[in-house]
Design an enzyme around this catalytic site. Structure first.
Site, PDB file in Angstrom:
ATOM      1  N   ASN A   1      -5.085   7.237  -6.528  1.00 54.22           N
ATOM      2  CA  ASN A   1      -5.834   8.472  -6.229  1.00 54.22           C
ATOM      3  C   ASN A   1      -5.068   9.723  -6.645  1.00 54.22           C
ATOM      4  O   ASN A   1      -4.757  10.597  -5.837  1.00 54.22           O
ATOM      5  CB  ASN A   1      -6.239   8.542  -4.756  1.00 54.22           C
ATOM      6  CG  ASN A   1      -5.070   8.497  -3.797  1.00 54.22           C
ATOM      7  OD1 ASN A   1      -4.046   7.874  -4.076  1.00 54.22           O
ATOM      8  ND2 ASN A   1      -5.210   9.151  -2.651  1.00 54.22           N
TER       9      ASN A   1
ATOM     10  N   HIS B   1       1.552   5.386  -1.723  1.00 58.64           N
ATOM     11  CA  HIS B   1       1.224   6.568  -2.529  1.00 58.64           C
ATOM     12  C   HIS B   1       2.518   7.193  -3.039  1.00 58.64           C
ATOM     13  O   HIS B   1       3.397   7.531  -2.238  1.00 58.64           O
ATOM     14  CB  HIS B   1       0.459   7.602  -1.698  1.00 58.64           C
ATOM     15  CG  HIS B   1      -0.847   7.111  -1.177  1.00 58.64           C
ATOM     16  ND1 HIS B   1      -2.028   7.279  -1.870  1.00 58.64           N
ATOM     17  CD2 HIS B   1      -1.164   6.440  -0.038  1.00 58.64           C
ATOM     18  CE1 HIS B   1      -3.017   6.737  -1.167  1.00 58.64           C
ATOM     19  NE2 HIS B   1      -2.522   6.228  -0.056  1.00 58.64           N
ATOM     20  N   LEU B   2       2.613   7.342  -4.345  1.00 55.18           N
ATOM     21  CA  LEU B   2       3.801   7.950  -4.948  1.00 55.18           C
ATOM     22  C   LEU B   2       3.525   9.331  -5.525  1.00 55.18           C
ATOM     23  O   LEU B   2       4.459  10.014  -5.946  1.00 55.18           O
ATOM     24  CB  LEU B   2       4.367   7.032  -6.042  1.00 55.18           C
ATOM     25  CG  LEU B   2       4.983   5.729  -5.541  1.00 55.18           C
ATOM     26  CD1 LEU B   2       5.360   4.825  -6.719  1.00 55.18           C
ATOM     27  CD2 LEU B   2       6.204   5.990  -4.665  1.00 55.18           C
ATOM     28  N   ARG B   3       2.254   9.723  -5.587  1.00 51.93           N
ATOM     29  CA  ARG B   3       1.871  11.017  -6.158  1.00 51.93           C
ATOM     30  C   ARG B   3       2.323  11.100  -7.619  1.00 51.93           C
ATOM     31  O   ARG B   3       2.376  10.112  -8.314  1.00 51.93           O
ATOM     32  CB  ARG B   3       2.417  12.174  -5.317  1.00 51.93           C
ATOM     33  CG  ARG B   3       2.163  12.075  -3.816  1.00 51.93           C
ATOM     34  CD  ARG B   3       0.721  11.957  -3.458  1.00 51.93           C
ATOM     35  NE  ARG B   3       0.512  12.126  -2.012  1.00 51.93           N
ATOM     36  CZ  ARG B   3      -0.523  11.648  -1.359  1.00 51.93           C
ATOM     37  NH1 ARG B   3      -1.446  10.938  -1.992  1.00 51.93           N
ATOM     38  NH2 ARG B   3      -0.666  11.857  -0.062  1.00 51.93           N
TER      39      ARG B   3
ATOM     40  N   ASP C   1       1.320   2.626   3.545  1.00 53.13           N
ATOM     41  CA  ASP C   1       0.450   3.776   3.264  1.00 53.13           C
ATOM     42  C   ASP C   1       1.263   5.064   3.294  1.00 53.13           C
ATOM     43  O   ASP C   1       0.756   6.119   3.691  1.00 53.13           O
ATOM     44  CB  ASP C   1      -0.726   3.845   4.243  1.00 53.13           C
ATOM     45  CG  ASP C   1      -1.810   4.826   3.802  1.00 53.13           C
ATOM     46  OD1 ASP C   1      -1.841   5.179   2.606  1.00 53.13           O
ATOM     47  OD2 ASP C   1      -2.614   5.242   4.654  1.00 53.13           O
TER      48      ASP C   1
ATOM     49  N   LYS D   1      -9.096  -0.524  -6.338  1.00 55.50           N
ATOM     50  CA  LYS D   1      -9.189   0.152  -5.039  1.00 55.50           C
ATOM     51  C   LYS D   1     -10.566   0.780  -4.846  1.00 55.50           C
ATOM     52  O   LYS D   1     -11.034   1.550  -5.683  1.00 55.50           O
ATOM     53  CB  LYS D   1      -8.108   1.235  -4.948  1.00 55.50           C
ATOM     54  CG  LYS D   1      -8.112   2.050  -3.655  1.00 55.50           C
ATOM     55  CD  LYS D   1      -7.788   1.180  -2.443  1.00 55.50           C
ATOM     56  CE  LYS D   1      -7.849   1.993  -1.150  1.00 55.50           C
ATOM     57  NZ  LYS D   1      -6.556   2.618  -0.823  1.00 55.50           N
TER      58      LYS D   1
ATOM     59  N   HIS E   1      -4.826  -0.774   5.738  1.00 53.94           N
ATOM     60  CA  HIS E   1      -4.444   0.059   6.889  1.00 53.94           C
ATOM     61  C   HIS E   1      -5.444  -0.050   8.041  1.00 53.94           C
ATOM     62  O   HIS E   1      -6.020   0.943   8.476  1.00 53.94           O
ATOM     63  CB  HIS E   1      -4.212   1.514   6.479  1.00 53.94           C
ATOM     64  CG  HIS E   1      -5.252   2.141   5.594  1.00 53.94           C
ATOM     65  ND1 HIS E   1      -6.607   1.994   5.784  1.00 53.94           N
ATOM     66  CD2 HIS E   1      -5.131   2.954   4.522  1.00 53.94           C
ATOM     67  CE1 HIS E   1      -7.265   2.664   4.874  1.00 53.94           C
ATOM     68  NE2 HIS E   1      -6.388   3.261   4.091  1.00 53.94           N
TER      69      HIS E   1
ATOM     70  N   LEU F   1      -5.217   9.185   7.684  1.00 53.82           N
ATOM     71  CA  LEU F   1      -6.528   8.544   7.654  1.00 53.82           C
ATOM     72  C   LEU F   1      -6.383   7.102   7.193  1.00 53.82           C
ATOM     73  O   LEU F   1      -5.679   6.860   6.204  1.00 53.82           O
ATOM     74  CB  LEU F   1      -7.473   9.303   6.717  1.00 53.82           C
ATOM     75  CG  LEU F   1      -7.898  10.692   7.199  1.00 53.82           C
ATOM     76  CD1 LEU F   1      -8.689  11.416   6.114  1.00 53.82           C
ATOM     77  CD2 LEU F   1      -8.720  10.605   8.479  1.00 53.82           C
TER      78      LEU F   1
ATOM     79  N   HIS G   1       3.120  14.638   1.645  1.00 54.20           N
ATOM     80  CA  HIS G   1       2.596  15.981   1.386  1.00 54.20           C
ATOM     81  C   HIS G   1       3.709  16.973   1.707  1.00 54.20           C
ATOM     82  O   HIS G   1       4.474  16.766   2.656  1.00 54.20           O
ATOM     83  CB  HIS G   1       1.390  16.306   2.273  1.00 54.20           C
ATOM     84  CG  HIS G   1       0.166  15.504   1.997  1.00 54.20           C
ATOM     85  ND1 HIS G   1      -0.645  15.739   0.910  1.00 54.20           N
ATOM     86  CD2 HIS G   1      -0.395  14.467   2.665  1.00 54.20           C
ATOM     87  CE1 HIS G   1      -1.662  14.883   0.929  1.00 54.20           C
ATOM     88  NE2 HIS G   1      -1.531  14.102   1.982  1.00 54.20           N
TER      89      HIS G   1
ATOM     90  N   ALA H   1      -3.961  14.842   5.421  1.00 59.00           N
ATOM     91  CA  ALA H   1      -3.755  13.561   6.090  1.00 59.00           C
ATOM     92  C   ALA H   1      -2.728  12.734   5.335  1.00 59.00           C
ATOM     93  O   ALA H   1      -2.788  12.627   4.115  1.00 59.00           O
ATOM     94  CB  ALA H   1      -5.072  12.807   6.181  1.00 59.00           C
TER      95      ALA H   1
ATOM     96  N   HIS I   1       0.867  -1.193   0.000  1.00 52.68           N
ATOM     97  CA  HIS I   1       0.000   0.000   0.000  1.00 52.68           C
ATOM     98  C   HIS I   1       0.895   1.231   0.000  1.00 52.68           C
ATOM     99  O   HIS I   1       1.507   1.567   1.006  1.00 52.68           O
ATOM    100  CB  HIS I   1      -0.905   0.025   1.230  1.00 52.68           C
ATOM    101  CG  HIS I   1      -1.899   1.145   1.210  1.00 52.68           C
ATOM    102  ND1 HIS I   1      -3.141   1.034   1.779  1.00 52.68           N
ATOM    103  CD2 HIS I   1      -1.856   2.394   0.695  1.00 52.68           C
ATOM    104  CE1 HIS I   1      -3.810   2.164   1.615  1.00 52.68           C
ATOM    105  NE2 HIS I   1      -3.035   3.013   0.961  1.00 52.68           N
TER     106      HIS I   1
ATOM    107  N   HIS J   1     -10.447   0.891   1.398  1.00 54.49           N
ATOM    108  CA  HIS J   1     -10.308   1.876   2.476  1.00 54.49           C
ATOM    109  C   HIS J   1     -11.567   1.751   3.320  1.00 54.49           C
ATOM    110  O   HIS J   1     -12.630   2.219   2.934  1.00 54.49           O
ATOM    111  CB  HIS J   1     -10.166   3.289   1.911  1.00 54.49           C
ATOM    112  CG  HIS J   1      -9.996   4.344   2.963  1.00 54.49           C
ATOM    113  ND1 HIS J   1      -8.846   5.098   3.077  1.00 54.49           N
ATOM    114  CD2 HIS J   1     -10.806   4.771   3.963  1.00 54.49           C
ATOM    115  CE1 HIS J   1      -8.968   5.936   4.091  1.00 54.49           C
ATOM    116  NE2 HIS J   1     -10.163   5.754   4.641  1.00 54.49           N
TER     117      HIS J   1
END
Length: 348
Positions: A45, A19-21, A251, A103, A178, A223, A255, A267, A17, A140
């Site tokens: 996302n 996030h790489l943006r 996760d 997802k 998560h 979150l 940011h 978050a 899980h 989620h």
């Protein structure tokens, strides 16, 4: 692998899980994952979200372009489920090896989830297709109704969404991502072989007191939100038991500093640089290092039906200080445990 080992050698782990943006952020954060992990499930996302095969192929290439020479890393792409998604597009992506999983974000549950699913009924044709072709559903697990307390959203999701869904589609493979509560830990432990879970390092190491007592710590805000200590302890006991349907999912969610240290902060914890050592610390504290490798490197591939990695890495037990920040174009990133002294780290 028993404490107090000074060097811990394990099969190369995977992150189930992540996030790489995109853009400059992606270029900055990818190496922190690709130097350690063999594979990672990449969250879809973005803005706009990854909902087509073509978008996933293009995003995968941008990720690969950011992987430094010498790193052997495979991004595993996911499809963002929406009320209007075509089941045929999803199946095509799965059959072509582009999509590893799909997802489910409840609408407005987390960052960039405004396109998420409004109800399970709205995507039932998609879920039925996933069950038929053996495609895992990543969830989620929070309800988002305004009248439900943020600390209760995971437990309510189990009873109102997750259990009815699994009763209806009994062959669907589901990853409860998560997890943060005793309710979820018990639910996954008591479930069948088609239900698994990921747990983040922050939910194993901390509870809501760490985030809120003595001042608000925005870099622990994520979150699902950190819960009370009885839930943290239940998660720790689950991983320490050697239960084989729970596995590593950081996760990691970067940011820029100004978006975290804000009157209305975002978050997400950017834990990619420190996650593996954090997990090792928890397993050592629980006298469970004998189960560490399976959690990091074996349980995930087994659930997904993929081979384990054939290379190894080493963690060293020596005190090191985590950087206060990481440069990001015209801003900075603050890593998980910034400025703190950690016990375990990946051997360079």
């Amino acid at each position: 692998m028993t404490a107090p080992s000074q060097v811990l050698k394990i099969r190369r782990p995977d992150d189930w899980h992540l996030h790489l943006r995109d853009g400059d952020m992606l270029k900055t954060v990818v190496p922190y994952t690709s130097e350690i992990y063999g594979r990672a499930i990449v969250m879809p996302n973005l803005a706009p979200p990854v909902t087509t095969v073509e978008a996933a192929v293009a995003y995968r290439q941008r990720i690969l372009d950011a992987v430094p020479a010498g790193h052997d890393f495979t991004p595993l792409m996911t499809c963002y489920l929406t009320d209007s998604l075509d089941p045929n597009e999803l199946e095509r992506g799965f059959n072509e090896g582009v999509f590893t999983a799909a997802k489910l974000y409840p609408a407005n549950a987390t960052t960039n989830s405004s396109h998420g699913v409004t109800s399970i009924d709205a995507i039932m044709p998609v879920l039925e297709r996933m069950e038929k072709i053996g495609m895992p559903l990543l969830v989620h697990g929070e309800v988002t109704h305004a009248d439900i307390d943020i600390f209760d959203r995971e437990a309510r999701f189990i009873e109102s969404v997750m259990e009815p869904l699994r009763q209806r589609l009994t062959a669907l493979k589901v990853v409860f991502e998560h997890i943060t509560t005793k309710d979820a830990a018990d639910y996954v432990r008591d479930g069948n072989e088609r239900l698994a879970a990921t747990i983040t390092p922050q939910h194993l190491m901390f509870n809501r007191n760490h985030m809120l007592v003595g001042g608000v710590r925005p870099h622990l805000y994520c979150l699902p939100i950190l819960k009370r200590n009885i839930h943290q302890q239940a998660l720790r006991e689950l991983v320490a038991s050697g239960f084989n349907r729970v596995f590593l999912g950081t996760d990691s969610a970067p940011h820029a500093r100004h978006r975290k240290e804000s009157s209305c902060g975002c978050a997400g914890c950017f834990n990619a640089p420190t996650a593996l050592g954090s997990y090792a610390t928890v397993f050592e504290e629980m006298n469970a290092l004998q189960h560490f490798e399976a959690f990091c490197s074996v349980n995930g591939p087994q659930f997904y039906g993929l081979p384990v990695n054939d290379t190894f890495i080493e963690l060293v037990r020596e005190e090191q200080q985590v950087a206060e920040s990481i440069a990001l174009t015209d801003d900075t990133l603050v890593p998980f445990l910034a400025g703190e002294t950690v016990r375990w780290s990946v051997k360079q």
